[in-house]
Design an enzyme around this catalytic site. Structure first.
Site, mmCIF file in Angstrom:
data_model
loop_
_atom_site.group_PDB
_atom_site.id
_atom_site.type_symbol
_atom_site.label_atom_id
_atom_site.label_comp_id
_atom_site.label_asym_id
_atom_site.label_seq_id
_atom_site.Cartn_x
_atom_site.Cartn_y
_atom_site.Cartn_z
ATOM 1 N N SER A 110 -33.164 1.771 8.528
ATOM 2 C CA SER A 110 -34.107 1.074 7.652
ATOM 3 C C SER A 110 -34.583 -0.228 8.273
ATOM 4 C CB SER A 110 -33.444 0.785 6.299
ATOM 5 O OG SER A 110 -32.324 -0.091 6.472
ATOM 6 N N LYS B 57 -34.048 3.433 16.373
ATOM 7 C CA LYS B 57 -32.792 4.151 16.323
ATOM 8 C C LYS B 57 -32.965 5.672 16.161
ATOM 9 C CE LYS B 57 -29.167 2.707 16.297
ATOM 10 N NZ LYS B 57 -28.344 2.104 15.237
ATOM 11 N N THR C 114 -12.460 12.779 31.835
ATOM 12 C CA THR C 114 -11.133 12.793 31.227
ATOM 13 C C THR C 114 -10.792 11.360 30.847
ATOM 14 O OG1 THR C 114 -10.030 12.578 33.377
ATOM 15 C CG2 THR C 114 -10.395 14.812 32.556
ATOM 16 N N HIS C 115 -10.248 11.194 29.641
ATOM 17 C CA HIS C 115 -10.001 9.862 29.079
ATOM 18 C C HIS C 115 -11.299 9.063 28.938
ATOM 19 C CE1 HIS C 115 -5.663 10.469 29.742
ATOM 20 N NE2 HIS C 115 -6.020 10.988 30.907
ATOM 21 N N HIS D 251 -6.979 27.610 -23.562
ATOM 22 C CA HIS D 251 -6.483 28.684 -22.696
ATOM 23 C C HIS D 251 -7.695 29.472 -22.231
ATOM 24 C CE1 HIS D 251 -4.348 32.160 -21.185
ATOM 25 N NE2 HIS D 251 -3.199 31.522 -21.352
ATOM 26 N N GLU E 199 -22.149 13.407 12.826
ATOM 27 C CA GLU E 199 -21.263 12.515 12.083
ATOM 28 C C GLU E 199 -20.940 13.113 10.719
ATOM 29 O OE1 GLU E 199 -22.597 8.193 13.967
ATOM 30 O OE2 GLU E 199 -23.515 8.897 12.112
#
Length: 435
Positions: A269, A274, A146-147, A74, A281
């Site tokens: 890696s 990149k 749009t879209h 407790h 993200e």
């Protein structure tokens, strides 16, 4: 929350030692009111305050509580026994007339209030960065989509202005949710004040500038916590909305803006070229966590009779995790927005890449308004040439100029393809925000 996603302030706030300091604040505040009412000795209260100030609860105390709780099973009993061990016999007057949840729930509100203060400050900081960038890129032309498809010209600054406006709404919700948990509950085992006067609860609330809970059972109603958590979840949707837009703008085919890329940073890696949108993200994933935890908070509202503890284990995870994740995500995304790498030339190139298709509505209106054509007939002319432009890559204005069914002159076509016409009300939109 794992250390990876903890700000220094949140790490301190949600530490075990700080949780016990919050419990002690509740206990001492109640004891102060009871001493003033003559229910416990004033000298005992004064002594405990002096000892708490000179010997504040620390990690060693937290470890002592854990040691005792391993036997008592407790937490509050372990806490009060550890207080007696640390501060002496005056601690016997602590927890007078209270039940465990009086202390736990009210102290948890103290921690949530401080957490919300941090989150509100972080949200305001991101809002100010959006404001500055909205001003910086107020007249920078880009293509609206749009879209995911090119629609019509706009300015890059309008993206930031939209985000700033969303954050304004988030701030309103955060302030409201924070106010909702600024309540004190010291009402006893089933909320009847059987062993502690309502005056004690009112006195503590008055001292803190909070409100006493109007009515409780053994717990504070969990709709308060659900509101706070759903507010954080909505904040998470704003965070994700911004992050997803930046991720799209950084795509190789778009490349209109990108996250800052630090000296010595690597993106892969195996592929040295990149530059990945890892920061946005990352916060997208944290936004998912906020939404998931909000669902748990909603399920915590319904408890058995006057109380069960099915909510307790979940709250030990979701409240620290969500407040910490929100603060971390806000700070990370604020840094991205502040240092965003922007390519105005690429925006203009993308705007013009489809050979003027983005000006189709202006041509449509010119045919209807200036030449009196039926909408269906005008739409047919523009769409027929637009689809041919899609297929062949020829400029829409050139195709329209060569179409014998098009009544617009060369000068009228030039006016219909005027970029400035599409952006002429940008200043009016900014004026709504005093910018």
């Amino acid at each position: 929350m794992i250390d990876r996603y903890l700000t220094p302030e949140m790490k301190t706030l949600w530490s075990e030692a700080n949780r016990y300091r919050a419990w002690l604040k509740v206990e001492l505040s109640a004891m102060q009111a009871q001493a003033q009412a003559g229910e416990v000795p004033q000298s005992a209260y004064d002594t405990l305050v002096q000892k708490a100030e000179s010997d504040p609860l620390d990690q060693a105390f937290a470890e002592k509580v854990a040691e005792i709780e391993a036997v008592t099973r407790h937490d509050i009993v372990a806490f009060t026994r550890a207080l007696t061990d640390r501060y002496g016999e005056e601690a016997r007057f602590i927890h007078h007339g209270l039940t465990s949840t009086d202390v736990v729930d009210t102290a948890q509100n103290l921690l949530l209030d401080e957490a919300m203060s941090l989150i509100i400050a972080d949200t305001q900081a991101m809002r100010e960065v959006c404001r500055a960038q909205a001003v910086q890129y107020k007249h920078t032309p880009t293509v609206g989509r749009t879209h995911g498809i090119h629609a019509e010209p706009m300015t890059f600054g309008l993206k930031f202005l939209n985000w700033m406006s969303a954050l304004d709404r988030d701030l309103e919700r955060l302030e409201s949710a924070r106010k909702r948990i600024q309540v004190v509950m010291l009402s006893g085992s089933v909320g009847t004040f059987a062993h502690v006067s309502p005056d004690i609860e009112a006195a503590v609330a008055r001292e803190w500038g909070w409100q006493p809970a109007a009515v409780t059972n053994q717990t504070l109603a969990r709709d308060r916590h659900a509101e706070l958590m759903t507010t954080l979840a909505i904040l998470g949707t704003t965070i994700e909305k911004i992050a997803v837009e930046i991720r799209h703008l950084q795509r190789s085919e778009v490349r209109e803006a990108m996250e800052p890329f630090g000296k010595g940073q690597t993106g892969s890696s195996s592929m040295p070229h990149k530059k990945n949108p890892i920061l946005t993200e990352n916060v997208t994933g944290l936004a998912r966590l906020l939404r998931g935890n909000a669902m748990t908070a909603l399920e915590n509202v319904a408890l058995w009779h006057e109380r069960d503890i099915s909510h307790s284990s979940a709250e030990r995870i979701i409240l620290p995790d969500s407040t910490a994740a929100a603060s971390y995500a806000l700070r990370r995304l604020t840094g991205v927005l502040r240092d965003l790498v922007v390519f105005p030339e690429r925006m203009l190139k993308n705007l013009n890449d489809l050979g003027g298709l983005v000006f189709s509505q202006r041509v449509l209106h010119a045919l209807i308004d200036d030449k009196g054509m039926l909408r269906e007939d005008a739409y047919g002319i523009v769409q027929r040439n637009a689809l041919k432009s899609w297929e062949t890559g020829e400029g829409l204005k050139d195709l329209l100029a060569a179409d014998p069914e098009n009544p617009l002159s060369a000068e009228e076509l030039d006016a219909a393809f005027d970029l400035a016409w599409y952006l002429r009300h940008v200043d009016d939109i900014y004026a709504r925000f005093g910018l």
